[in-house]
Design an enzyme around this catalytic site. Structure first.
Site, PDB file in Angstrom:
ATOM      1  CB  THR A  88      -0.929   0.045   1.232  1.00 40.81           C
ATOM      2  OG1 THR A  88      -0.123  -0.033   2.417  1.00 40.81           O
ATOM      3  CG2 THR A  88      -1.923  -1.095   1.214  1.00 40.81           C
ATOM      4  CD  GLN A 146      -6.505   1.274   0.677  1.00 43.55           C
ATOM      5  OE1 GLN A 146      -7.501   0.587   0.426  1.00 43.55           O
ATOM      6  NE2 GLN A 146      -5.515   0.822   1.423  1.00 43.55           N
ATOM      7  CE1 TYR A 149      -3.797  -3.245  -1.360  1.00 43.98           C
ATOM      8  CE2 TYR A 149      -6.162  -2.926  -1.106  1.00 43.98           C
ATOM      9  CZ  TYR A 149      -5.032  -3.699  -0.921  1.00 43.98           C
ATOM     10  OH  TYR A 149      -5.123  -4.928  -0.304  1.00 43.98           O
ATOM     11  CB  ILE A 182      -7.581 -10.342   7.562  1.00 41.86           C
ATOM     12  CG1 ILE A 182      -8.474 -10.583   6.329  1.00 41.86           C
ATOM     13  CG2 ILE A 182      -7.123 -11.654   8.178  1.00 41.86           C
ATOM     14  CD1 ILE A 182      -9.775 -11.309   6.594  1.00 41.86           C
TER      15      ILE A 182
END
Length: 242
Positions: A88, A146, A149, A182
């Site tokens: 990132t 982002q 990304y 996560i």
């Protein structure tokens, strides 16, 4: 699985990648894990698990080609490729530099081409292959800060759908997994209040576990998943329903 197959996991020594490497090993695969830069953690992972590690940058086609040749010489032809490596370089778009854009695209999207292309011909010749691309919930829904990304991870899904159609008659399946948030070291390192805000957006009320993504990979790699190709599995606790 009647014969032992070889799996290569990029970014396979840390976080979700480490869980994938270990789960595939437990399922009976010979596994190799790549990493980009942290020698200390990669070697610690190798010592702890016995899984061999190989260092190269997936944004370089030549590095991938040479690295894959080393893996195949030492371990065997690659039957299962898990494209997990990613970086990132977050910033609001008006502050994003060309380097921040290019670094993320080169690793997170072009890296899939660089890794899959040198392996593809061998899979076609052997009439078997599994390519599993780790995309992201943010490739499905987008995320502020982002643009790079999200664009790369959305591209991973398009790559998956197109390549699946080419591989189908050769016994190669190509699928994507889109993890939500996560509980990796990176996520757990954010301030508790920020983490609580993230969890509040997840209907199941918790972060995912790396092992839960790993179990998706083990299934998609198996013979049981031979009729599944071109698919995207959303593993996000209901945070985004595509």
């Amino acid at each position: 699985m009647t014969t032992t197959r070889t799996a290569l996991v990029t970014g396979g020594s840390r976080g979700i990648g480490a869980a994938i490497s270990q789960a595939l090993t437990a399922a009976g695969y010979k596994v190799a894990a790549t990493y980009a830069g942290n020698d200390e953690k990669a070697n610690a992972f190798k010592t702890e698990t016995g899984i061999p590690v190989f260092k190269w940058d997936v944004s370089s086609y030549e590095a991938c080609k040479d690295g894959i040749a080393r893996v195949e010489a030492e371990i065997g032809p690659i039957d299962v490729l898990v494209n997990n490596a990613g970086i990132t370089r977050d910033a609001m778009f008006h502050r994003m530099t060309p380097d921040m854009w290019n670094e993320v695209i080169d690793t997170n999207l072009t890296g899939l081409f660089n890794m899959t292309h040198p392996i593809w011909s061998g899979m076609r010749e052997r009439k078997f292959g599994r390519v599993i691309n780790i995309s992201s919930i943010n490739g499905q829904k987008g995320q502020m800060g982002q643009a790079n990304y999200s664009a790369a991870k959305a591209g991973d899904i398009g790559f998956t759908k197109a390549l699946a159609q080419e591989g189908a008659k050769a016994g190669i399946t190509v699928n994507a997994i889109c993890p939500g948030y996560i509980g990796t070291d990176m996520v757990m390192a954010v301030p508790e209040k920020v983490r609580e805000g993230i969890i509040a957006q997840i209907p199941v009320g918790r972060l995912g576990e790396p092992e839960e993504i790993a179990r998706c990979v083990v299934f998609l790699a198996s013979d049981d998943a031979s009729f599944i190709t071109g698919s995207t599995i959303s593993a996000n606790g209901g945070q985004f329903v595509a």
